[in-house]
Motif scaffolding. Structure first.
Motif, mmCIF file in Angstrom:
data_model
loop_
_atom_site.group_PDB
_atom_site.id
_atom_site.type_symbol
_atom_site.label_atom_id
_atom_site.label_comp_id
_atom_site.label_asym_id
_atom_site.label_seq_id
_atom_site.Cartn_x
_atom_site.Cartn_y
_atom_site.Cartn_z
ATOM 1 N N UNK A 127 75.174 35.138 66.066
ATOM 2 C CA UNK A 127 74.818 35.714 64.761
ATOM 3 C C UNK A 127 74.549 37.214 64.879
ATOM 4 N N UNK A 128 73.842 37.621 65.929
ATOM 5 C CA UNK A 128 73.410 39.013 66.084
ATOM 6 C C UNK A 128 74.266 39.813 67.063
ATOM 7 N N UNK A 129 75.351 39.207 67.520
ATOM 8 C CA UNK A 129 76.309 39.869 68.417
ATOM 9 C C UNK A 129 75.644 40.453 69.670
ATOM 10 N N UNK A 130 74.883 39.613 70.325
ATOM 11 C CA UNK A 130 74.202 40.011 71.554
ATOM 12 C C UNK A 130 74.977 39.466 72.751
ATOM 13 N N UNK A 131 75.018 40.233 73.827
ATOM 14 C CA UNK A 131 75.727 39.752 75.005
ATOM 15 C C UNK A 131 74.808 39.083 76.025
ATOM 16 N N UNK A 132 73.490 39.156 75.794
ATOM 17 C CA UNK A 132 72.562 38.467 76.682
ATOM 18 C C UNK A 132 71.240 38.203 75.970
ATOM 19 N N UNK A 133 70.602 37.136 76.401
ATOM 20 C CA UNK A 133 69.293 36.751 75.893
ATOM 21 C C UNK A 133 68.560 35.998 76.989
ATOM 22 N N UNK A 134 67.284 35.836 76.810
ATOM 23 C CA UNK A 134 66.486 35.037 77.742
ATOM 24 C C UNK A 134 65.924 33.838 76.990
ATOM 25 N N UNK A 135 65.538 32.836 77.747
ATOM 26 C CA UNK A 135 64.885 31.648 77.182
ATOM 27 C C UNK A 135 63.564 31.467 77.920
ATOM 28 N N UNK A 136 62.513 31.253 77.145
ATOM 29 C CA UNK A 136 61.184 31.017 77.723
ATOM 30 C C UNK A 136 60.669 29.682 77.209
ATOM 31 N N UNK A 137 60.190 28.862 78.112
ATOM 32 C CA UNK A 137 59.502 27.622 77.726
ATOM 33 C C UNK A 137 58.011 27.890 77.770
ATOM 34 N N UNK A 138 57.344 27.610 76.656
ATOM 35 C CA UNK A 138 55.897 27.751 76.588
ATOM 36 C C UNK A 138 55.314 26.346 76.485
ATOM 37 N N UNK A 139 54.624 25.909 77.531
ATOM 38 C CA UNK A 139 54.018 24.577 77.524
ATOM 39 C C UNK A 139 52.560 24.705 77.125
ATOM 40 N N UNK A 140 52.106 23.741 76.323
ATOM 41 C CA UNK A 140 50.703 23.672 75.946
ATOM 42 C C UNK A 140 50.225 22.239 76.190
#
Length: 143
Positions: A127-140
């Protein structure tokens, strides 16, 4: 999942991840009062999202389509959060509240959670035409 016609199938990100993993459930609350756990989980999500600060976009609706083997898969879901820094670093935050300590969750559950974040990252990046992103898991841990 909803079969629109012989060439188009609509499904949620959660359904896709569950299907791809060959598992029936990505819910790690295990037992007890499901309604109470859902309510507690939603409250945890809202609190963590509120505390995350101004760079945090909560509950980001995402959708897109992927063509594979002559079929179009219409994907939709809601990322728990997107963190977009002034430097252009974008991270999908996938929040998981669990009654179990996160250390007790199986590797397969961690992988499914991360895969869910990866699909949201894919949709957002298209959607935003990005070539990289990160993923973060937040556990609670709720207990």
């Amino acid at each position: 999942m909803k079969i629109m016609d012989e060439k188009r199938i609509a499904l949620s990100v959660t359904e896709l991840v569950r299907f791809a993993a060959g598992a029936g459930n990505i819910d790690a609350r295990y037992g007890g009062d499901a309604t109470g756990a859902l309510s507690k989980g939603a409250a945890v999500h809202r609190r963590l999202q509120r505390e995350a600060g101004g760079l945090y976009l909560p509950e980001v609706a995402l959708s897109g389509s992927v063509c594979l083997d002559g079929r179009e898969y219409l994907l939709s879901g809601r990322a728990d959060g997107i963190i977009d820094t002034p430097e252009g670093n974008v991270t999908v935050d996938e929040i998981k509240s669990t009654r179990l300590s996160p250390a007790l969750l199986s590797p397969a559950v961690h992988e499914m959670y991360f895969a869910q974040g990866e699909v949201y990252a894919f949709l957002y990046s298209v959607i935003h035409r990005l070539d990289r992103m990160a993923v973060r898991l937040t556990y609670y841990h709720t207990e």
